[in-house]
Design a protein around this motif. Structure first.
Motif, PDB file in Angstrom:
ATOM      1  N   PHE A   1       0.870  -1.170   0.000  1.00  0.00           N
ATOM      2  CA  PHE A   1       0.000   0.000   0.000  1.00  0.00           C
ATOM      3  C   PHE A   1       0.902   1.213   0.000  1.00  0.00           C
ATOM      4  CE2 PHE A   1      -2.142   3.344   2.439  1.00  0.00           C
ATOM      5  CZ  PHE A   1      -3.260   3.519   1.643  1.00  0.00           C
ATOM      6  N   SER A   2       0.715   2.094  -0.946  1.00  0.00           N
ATOM      7  CA  SER A   2       1.541   3.298  -0.968  1.00  0.00           C
ATOM      8  C   SER A   2       0.658   4.518  -0.818  1.00  0.00           C
ATOM      9  CB  SER A   2       2.364   3.366  -2.248  1.00  0.00           C
ATOM     10  OG  SER A   2       1.555   3.351  -3.394  1.00  0.00           O
ATOM     11  N   GLN A   3       1.104   5.423   0.030  1.00  0.00           N
ATOM     12  CA  GLN A   3       0.323   6.616   0.310  1.00  0.00           C
ATOM     13  C   GLN A   3       1.245   7.828   0.271  1.00  0.00           C
ATOM     14  OE1 GLN A   3      -2.124   6.331   3.741  1.00  0.00           O
ATOM     15  NE2 GLN A   3      -2.419   8.530   3.892  1.00  0.00           N
ATOM     16  N   PRO A   4       0.866   8.865  -0.482  1.00  0.00           N
ATOM     17  CA  PRO A   4       1.672  10.085  -0.503  1.00  0.00           C
ATOM     18  C   PRO A   4       1.898  10.611   0.913  1.00  0.00           C
ATOM     19  CG  PRO A   4      -0.021  10.162  -2.199  1.00  0.00           C
ATOM     20  CD  PRO A   4      -0.296   8.947  -1.352  1.00  0.00           C
TER      21      PRO A   4
ATOM     22  N   ASN B   1       3.899   9.256   3.105  1.00  0.00           N
ATOM     23  CA  ASN B   1       4.523   8.200   3.908  1.00  0.00           C
ATOM     24  C   ASN B   1       5.990   8.032   3.521  1.00  0.00           C
ATOM     25  OD1 ASN B   1       2.109   7.764   5.166  1.00  0.00           O
ATOM     26  ND2 ASN B   1       1.876   5.655   4.482  1.00  0.00           N
TER      27      ASN B   1
ATOM     28  N   TYR C   1       9.231   5.443   3.039  1.00  0.00           N
ATOM     29  CA  TYR C   1       9.496   4.054   2.678  1.00  0.00           C
ATOM     30  C   TYR C   1      10.986   3.839   2.466  1.00  0.00           C
ATOM     31  CZ  TYR C   1       4.519   4.009   1.601  1.00  0.00           C
ATOM     32  OH  TYR C   1       3.156   4.108   1.687  1.00  0.00           O
TER      33      TYR C   1
ATOM     34  N   ASP D   1       3.871  12.659  -5.225  1.00  0.00           N
ATOM     35  CA  ASP D   1       2.781  12.544  -6.182  1.00  0.00           C
ATOM     36  C   ASP D   1       2.946  11.296  -7.055  1.00  0.00           C
ATOM     37  OD1 ASP D   1       0.460  13.297  -7.478  1.00  0.00           O
ATOM     38  OD2 ASP D   1       1.505  14.574  -8.910  1.00  0.00           O
TER      39      ASP D   1
ATOM     40  N   THR E   1       2.800   6.541  -6.851  1.00  0.00           N
ATOM     41  CA  THR E   1       2.690   5.311  -6.064  1.00  0.00           C
ATOM     42  C   THR E   1       4.060   4.649  -6.094  1.00  0.00           C
ATOM     43  OG1 THR E   1       2.092   3.930  -7.954  1.00  0.00           O
ATOM     44  CG2 THR E   1       0.270   4.996  -6.744  1.00  0.00           C
TER      45      THR E   1
ATOM     46  N   ARG F   1       7.012   3.939  10.305  1.00  0.00           N
ATOM     47  CA  ARG F   1       5.870   4.492  11.011  1.00  0.00           C
ATOM     48  C   ARG F   1       6.235   5.432  12.156  1.00  0.00           C
ATOM     49  NH1 ARG F   1       3.940   1.098   8.019  1.00  0.00           N
ATOM     50  NH2 ARG F   1       2.317  -0.409   7.940  1.00  0.00           N
TER      51      ARG F   1
END
Length: 151
Positions: free
Chosen positions: A14-17, A19, A21, A76, A78, A115
């Motif tokens: 799951f990729s969210q702007p 976040n 990684y 902007d 994924t 996180r």
């Protein structure tokens, strides 16, 4: 990893702007492609291009002879489209630099979402100390293919 099992890397991805990684990707058959200075620089240019296009913000990265560790804050894009574009563009850049046409990158990549705020510096240190652990240099500053926003 056997290509037939590469779909397992995507399970739960799951990729969210916004976040952060840690991404790791390796060359095909762990070929030491980036031991060549000009090949390494061609790939580094593509890392910076992803940032210029605002797909991500690079926090820390190290390009080892046969793999890349890249700590990013996703913008902007994924993860999938970022890595697809990066691998494609870096492969084409390497071909223009004279690398024989062959598969440069192994299929897939590993990613880990961070996180907790205190994890970020710890992971960044892990990333930039990779050449030390591999025995390539005796001081981090002696390795030419890394960067971090804190330096």
């Amino acid at each position: 990893m056997d290509r037939a099992q590469s779909h397992l890397l995507r399970r739960g991805r799951f990729s969210q702007p916004g976040n952060i990684y840690l991404i790791t990707t390796v060359t095909t058959n762990r070929h030491r492609t980036f031991a060549d200075l000009w090949f390494a620089r061609a790939v580094i240019y593509q890392l910076r291009q992803a940032e210029r296009e605002e797909a991500c913000h690079s926090l820390a990265w190290v390009l080892m002879p046969d793999h890349l560790h890249w700590l990013i804050q996703l913008k902007d894009s994924t993860l999938c489209s970022l890595m697809r574009r990066f691998k494609s563009r870096s492969s084409h850049a390497l071909y223009r630099q004279g690398l024989p046409r062959r598969r440069v990158w192994q299929a897939g990549y590993q990613d880990r979402a961070l996180r907790r705020e205190n994890d970020i510096l710890k992971v960044a240190r892990y990333v930039i100390c990779n050449p030390l652990r591999a025995g390539l240099v005796t001081r981090v500053g002696d390795y030419p293919h890394w960067d971090a926003v804190w330096v």
